[in-house]
Design an enzyme around this catalytic site. Structure first.
Site, PDB file in Angstrom:
ATOM      1  CG  ASP A  33      -1.975  -0.989   1.198  1.00 28.57           C
ATOM      2  OD1 ASP A  33      -2.037  -1.713   0.184  1.00 28.57           O
ATOM      3  OD2 ASP A  33      -2.753  -1.073   2.171  1.00 28.57           O
ATOM      4  CG  LEU A  83     -10.205   7.457   7.106  1.00 26.32           C
ATOM      5  CD1 LEU A  83      -9.723   6.461   8.149  1.00 26.32           C
ATOM      6  CD2 LEU A  83     -10.820   8.666   7.794  1.00 26.32           C
ATOM      7  CD  GLU A 112     -12.378   4.475  16.039  1.00 24.41           C
ATOM      8  OE1 GLU A 112     -12.471   3.916  14.923  1.00 24.41           O
ATOM      9  OE2 GLU A 112     -13.250   5.228  16.500  1.00 24.41           O
ATOM     10  CE  LYS A 114      -6.837   2.992   7.058  1.00 29.35           C
ATOM     11  NZ  LYS A 114      -6.963   1.867   6.159  1.00 29.35           N
ATOM     12  CG  ASP A 116      -5.432  -4.710   5.918  1.00 27.81           C
ATOM     13  OD1 ASP A 116      -6.124  -4.112   5.083  1.00 27.81           O
ATOM     14  OD2 ASP A 116      -4.308  -5.182   5.681  1.00 27.81           O
ATOM     15  CE1 TYR A 223     -15.126   2.249   9.872  1.00 26.14           C
ATOM     16  CE2 TYR A 223     -14.081   0.158  10.405  1.00 26.14           C
ATOM     17  CZ  TYR A 223     -14.527   1.072   9.474  1.00 26.14           C
ATOM     18  OH  TYR A 223     -14.380   0.806   8.137  1.00 26.14           O
ATOM     19  CE  LYS A 286     -12.889   6.783  13.015  1.00 24.99           C
ATOM     20  NZ  LYS A 286     -13.817   5.666  13.201  1.00 24.99           N
ATOM     21  CE  LYS A 310      -3.381   2.839   4.468  1.00 32.14           C
ATOM     22  NZ  LYS A 310      -3.121   2.251   3.195  1.00 32.14           N
ATOM     23  CB  CYS A 404       9.128 -30.255 -15.073  1.00 28.35           C
ATOM     24  SG  CYS A 404       8.908 -30.882 -13.393  1.00 28.35           S
ATOM     25  CB  CYS A 407       9.838 -35.022 -14.794  1.00 25.35           C
ATOM     26  SG  CYS A 407       8.578 -33.911 -15.415  1.00 25.35           S
ATOM     27  CB  CYS A 422       5.134 -30.091 -14.599  1.00 30.54           C
ATOM     28  SG  CYS A 422       5.679 -31.719 -15.172  1.00 30.54           S
ATOM     29  CB  CYS A 428       6.134 -35.050 -12.838  1.00 33.08           C
ATOM     30  SG  CYS A 428       7.005 -33.726 -12.021  1.00 33.08           S
TER      31      CYS A 428
HETATM   32  S1  IVH Z   1     -13.473   5.660   9.767  1.00 37.73           S
HETATM   33  C1  IVH Z   1     -15.277   8.902   6.995  1.00 37.73           C
HETATM   34  N1  IVH Z   1     -12.292   3.902  11.307  1.00 37.73           N
HETATM   35  O1  IVH Z   1     -10.152   2.503   6.351  1.00 37.73           O
HETATM   36  C2  IVH Z   1     -14.325   7.942   7.568  1.00 37.73           C
HETATM   37  N2  IVH Z   1     -12.171   3.569   8.947  1.00 37.73           N
HETATM   38  O2  IVH Z   1      -9.557   4.772   4.001  1.00 37.73           O
HETATM   39  C3  IVH Z   1     -14.888   6.635   7.792  1.00 37.73           C
HETATM   40  N3  IVH Z   1     -10.994   1.512   8.303  1.00 37.73           N
HETATM   41  O3  IVH Z   1     -12.620   2.537   3.952  1.00 37.73           O
HETATM   42  C4  IVH Z   1     -13.887   5.620   8.091  1.00 37.73           C
HETATM   43  N4  IVH Z   1     -10.533   0.811  10.335  1.00 37.73           N
HETATM   44  O4  IVH Z   1     -12.733   0.641   5.535  1.00 37.73           O
HETATM   45  C5  IVH Z   1     -12.558   4.252  10.032  1.00 37.73           C
HETATM   46  N5  IVH Z   1     -11.333   2.409  12.819  1.00 37.73           N
HETATM   47  C6  IVH Z   1     -11.605   2.764  11.557  1.00 37.73           C
HETATM   48  C7  IVH Z   1     -11.200   1.985  10.447  1.00 37.73           C
HETATM   49  C8  IVH Z   1     -11.485   2.428   9.147  1.00 37.73           C
HETATM   50  C9  IVH Z   1     -10.427   0.540   9.046  1.00 37.73           C
HETATM   51  C10 IVH Z   1     -11.007   1.514   6.821  1.00 37.73           C
HETATM   52  C11 IVH Z   1     -12.342   1.797   6.217  1.00 37.73           C
HETATM   53  C12 IVH Z   1     -12.135   2.887   5.190  1.00 37.73           C
HETATM   54  C13 IVH Z   1     -10.643   3.009   5.146  1.00 37.73           C
HETATM   55  C14 IVH Z   1     -10.271   4.474   5.110  1.00 37.73           C
END
Ligand code: IVH
Length: 677
Positions: A33, A83, A112, A114, A116, A223, A286, A310, A404, A407, A422, A428
């Site tokens: 990412d 975000l 919070e 994040k 995945d 969340y 937030k 990130k 291969c 073989c 293969c 094989c």
């Molecule tokens: S808040 C308006 N909180 O991250 C903001 N997002 O690019 C609403 N994600 O698509 C998102 N953990 O899928 C928020 N604790 C968290 C999160 C979270 C994962 C993901 C979410 C969103 C992406 C943001």
């Protein structure tokens, strides 16, 4: 100069388009990412400075979409935004200062994790789940309600004092343990494994049959709440309210009042994340007060009141020593990089998966290159890029093998597939050995003491070339044979002594009692996993009926699509396979389902409790025998129990209860007597 910029813009556009395709269409990301965001940022900057060179379809013009044609689309009542990303403390400080400048100093933030996975929006009406919609393009998403309803942690009906209408958003994810299990199963069933847990979750959510998706055991953490009548003015209080209505709200959030507290939270989770049962890729910060959130507002794509940080996937630089090519059961060739050992995220990395020829080409990997390995969302480390500055000018590109490695048969690459194969599946060696290993494995013929070492030894000695040879092994040709290590010392790795010989022969004899479904699974027909094998034997009862089944008959069954059906038909069309089945039949393996004896069985109307361990049979074997003969298995002793079958170490409370209730207590031998007379 301008030409240079144009070339740069074109190259970046092309690279990003290709990564988008790998990520969104193939569900198989080819870049981290972080590296992706970096490329995107580079392109954005160049395009801003030189709009004349911008491609109208530039990847900067669209947010990736997860829309798929098979689902109805629903327009989000509130767009699903993403975000802004940050990657270091100074970018967080910029965010913090921007907020302070706009609305003042004394601000409460919620930090919070994040998660995945893949984001989801759930709308509730009068306490009932109405729609579950994916993010899609942010404006509209796919209606995946029926699939989402199979996720146990998502409440279908709420409790307490919830508003009549609201939306709650969160992340659907696959816990790590479940991800590993899913990939193991895919490997067995001849499907390409998911690259990471995020893709596994996204792929599962888009499955056509919700019953299939239910098997994937996804989870969901929520969340963010939206609506006109939210219960509180603080985001954190809304989350706690949502918890009381039945939602799964993460425990790991923290209210922070200073930049230092935010950094502490980040640093703590940067290390602790490896101890979580699910993957996170960063944290989200937030503003807690919803009125302040509204005051700060939104840019076109992101809120100004929140930002994500990130984690940098831990990365290490090391040298590529060589590339090995492994041959799987179905002939699939997997390139694996051997690396100079390097420490990464607490473990020593010596190997990294290279997946297929495309990945090697995309990396532009050359022999002896210095490469970066990353342990991000993926469990197996992967090579993300090459350190071009250290490349030896004379080094040759890594060329995917054409033959291969085992073989020497020329490899093929089926149309539209990324993997080389293969095709020499009858000769094989690794393919033959993998077929034998599969046949004796637990879910198939379940022959104990028949591990990889034994397969290697019997194969090398020419005693077992295909699975039917297993049933011609005898004491004389096993006793004394040994496998030696390859090094000069010629150490014995394994040898058949009296006990191991007897054990193996006993295991082989017992495998003749294994039900038809396990035998069918053991044959290793492509795409026929344990579950499909059960479905097939339940419907067709005998191998002869199954081998004559038509495509229509097969696809009419639940869980069986055209790909599986065609693979079954292809298998039985091959006369080598029919000959193999004939040999196995002659050895006494079960190719018919047990007739349903429940109604006229020996144990009709009787109920049994099995306790302790037994000399001859396993507990499962005893239980199966009881069921096959019309009896019932109970877990606890009661007045209704006919027999307590007591082995070694039977629970004393069970024995006492049986004595008190005058339930007959019998041994394993008594049980066999009862069955046979
Ligand atoms: S808040 C308006 N909180 O991250 C903001 N997002 O690019 C609403 N994600 O698509 C998102 N953990 O899928 C928020 N604790 C968290 C999160 C979270 C994962 C993901 C979410 C969103 C992406 C943001």
């Amino acid at each position: 100069m301008n030409n240079d910029i144009k070339t740069q813009i074109n190259a970046l556009t092309q690279a990003l388009n290709q990564h988008n395709h790998s990520y969104y269409v193939l569900n198989n990301p080819t870049i981290s990412d972080y590296a992706y965001d970096e490329l995107m940022q580079e392109l954005l900057t160049l395009e801003n400075e030189h709009p004349e060179f911008k491609d109208p379809d530039s990847p900067t013009q669209r947010v990736g979409s997860d829309l798929s044609n098979d689902f109805t689309q629903i327009t989000h009542q509130y767009p699903m935004l993403s975000l802004g990303n940050t990657y270091n403390e100074s970018e967080i400080a910029d965010f913090y200062q921007r907020v302070s400048r706009s609305i003042g100093d004394d601000i409460e933030y919620v930090c919070e994790l994040k998660y995945d996975g893949t984001s989801i929006s759930l709308s509730y009406e009068n306490g009932k789940l109405k729609h579950a919609v994916t993010r899609g393009d942010g404006e509209k998403g796919d209606d995946v309600t029926s699939n989402v309803k199979t996720i146990k942690s998502i409440p279908l009906k709420l409790k307490g004092d919830y508003p009549a209408n609201f939306e709650v958003r969160g992340e659907i994810f696959m816990p790590i343990a479940e991800f590993l299990k899913t990939n193991e199963l895919r490997e067995i069933e001849g499907e390409a494994p998911f690259a990471n847990a995020r893709n596994a979750a996204a792929g599962s959510l888009k499955m056509k049959k919700s019953a299939e998706m239910a098997k994937r055991k996804l989870d969901c953490l929520l969340y963010y709440m939206l609506g006109s009548e939210l219960p509180a003015n603080l985001h954190s209080q809304n989350l706690e309210k949502a918890r009381s209505w039945g939602f799964k709200i993460p425990e790991h959030y923290k209210i922070c009042k200073s930049l230092a507290e935010i950094y502490d939270f980040i640093n703590y989770w940067d290390k602790e994340r490896y101890n979580l049962p699910f993957e996170i890729d960063g944290i989200v910060i937030k503003v807690n007060d919803i009125n302040l959130q509204n005051e700060l507002g939104y840019t076109a794509k992101t809120p100004r009141w929140a930002i994500s940080y990130k984690f940098k996937a831990e990365e290490a630089c090391t040298q590529l020593l060589s590339v090995d090519y492994q041959v799987g059961r179905s002939g699939r060739i997997t390139p694996v990089a051997n690396l100079k050992p390097v420490q990464l995220a607490g473990t020593t990395v010596k190997r990294a998966s290279l997946h297929n020829a495309d990945i090697i080409a995309q990396l532009d990997l050359h022999e002896k290159d210095m490469v970066y390995v990353e342990k991000g969302g993926e469990i197996i480390p992967k090579i993300t890029r090459v350190e071009m500055s250290s490349r030896h000018p004379m080094s040759a590109p890594v060329r995917f093998i054409a033959h291969c490695p085992q073989c020497n048969t020329p490899l093929i690459r089926p149309d539209g597939e990324a993997a080389h194969l293969c095709p020499n599946d009858k000769v094989c060696p690794p393919q033959l050995k993998a077929k034998i290993e599969h046949f004796v494995s637990r879910k198939a013929l379940n022959i104990d003491s028949f591990g990889e070492q034994v397969v290697d030894l019997l194969f090398e000695k020419g005693l077992v070339r295909d699975v039917s040879d297993i049933y011609h092994l005898n004491y004389d040709n096993l006793i004394g044979i040994a496998r030696l290590s390859d090094d000069e010392e010629n150490k014995t790795l394994f040898s058949f002594k009296e006990k191991s010989t007897q054990n193996l022969l006993h295991g082989i004899a017992q495998s003749k009692q294994v039900p038809f479904a396990n035998v069918l699974f053991g044959l290793g027909i492509k795409h026929v996993g344990a579950t499909v094998a059960k479905t097939l034997t339940k419907t067709f009862h005998t191998i002869d009926k199954l081998s004559n089944a038509t495509l229509d008959e097969l696809t009419a069954l639940d869980d069986i699509g055209p790909k599986v059906a065609q693979s079954v038909i292809d298998y039985f069309t091959d006369s080598n396979n029919s000959a193999l089945i004939d040999r196995l039949k002659a050895s006494g393996l079960k190719f018919e389902s047990e007739a349903p004896t429940q109604n006229n069985g020996k144990f009709n109307g009787l109920s049994f409790v099995i306790s302790g361990t037994f000399a001859t049979f396993s507990r499962d074997e005893l239980k199966n025998t009881i069921e096959h003969n019309g009896g019932k298995n109970l877990s606890g002793v009661s007045a209704k129990t006919s027999y307590l079958v007591a082995g070694e170490n039977t629970g004393p409370s069970k024995l006492a209860k049986a004595e008190k209730l005058k339930v007959k207590i019998i041994s394993e031998t008594d049980f066999i007597d009862l069955l046979e007379h």
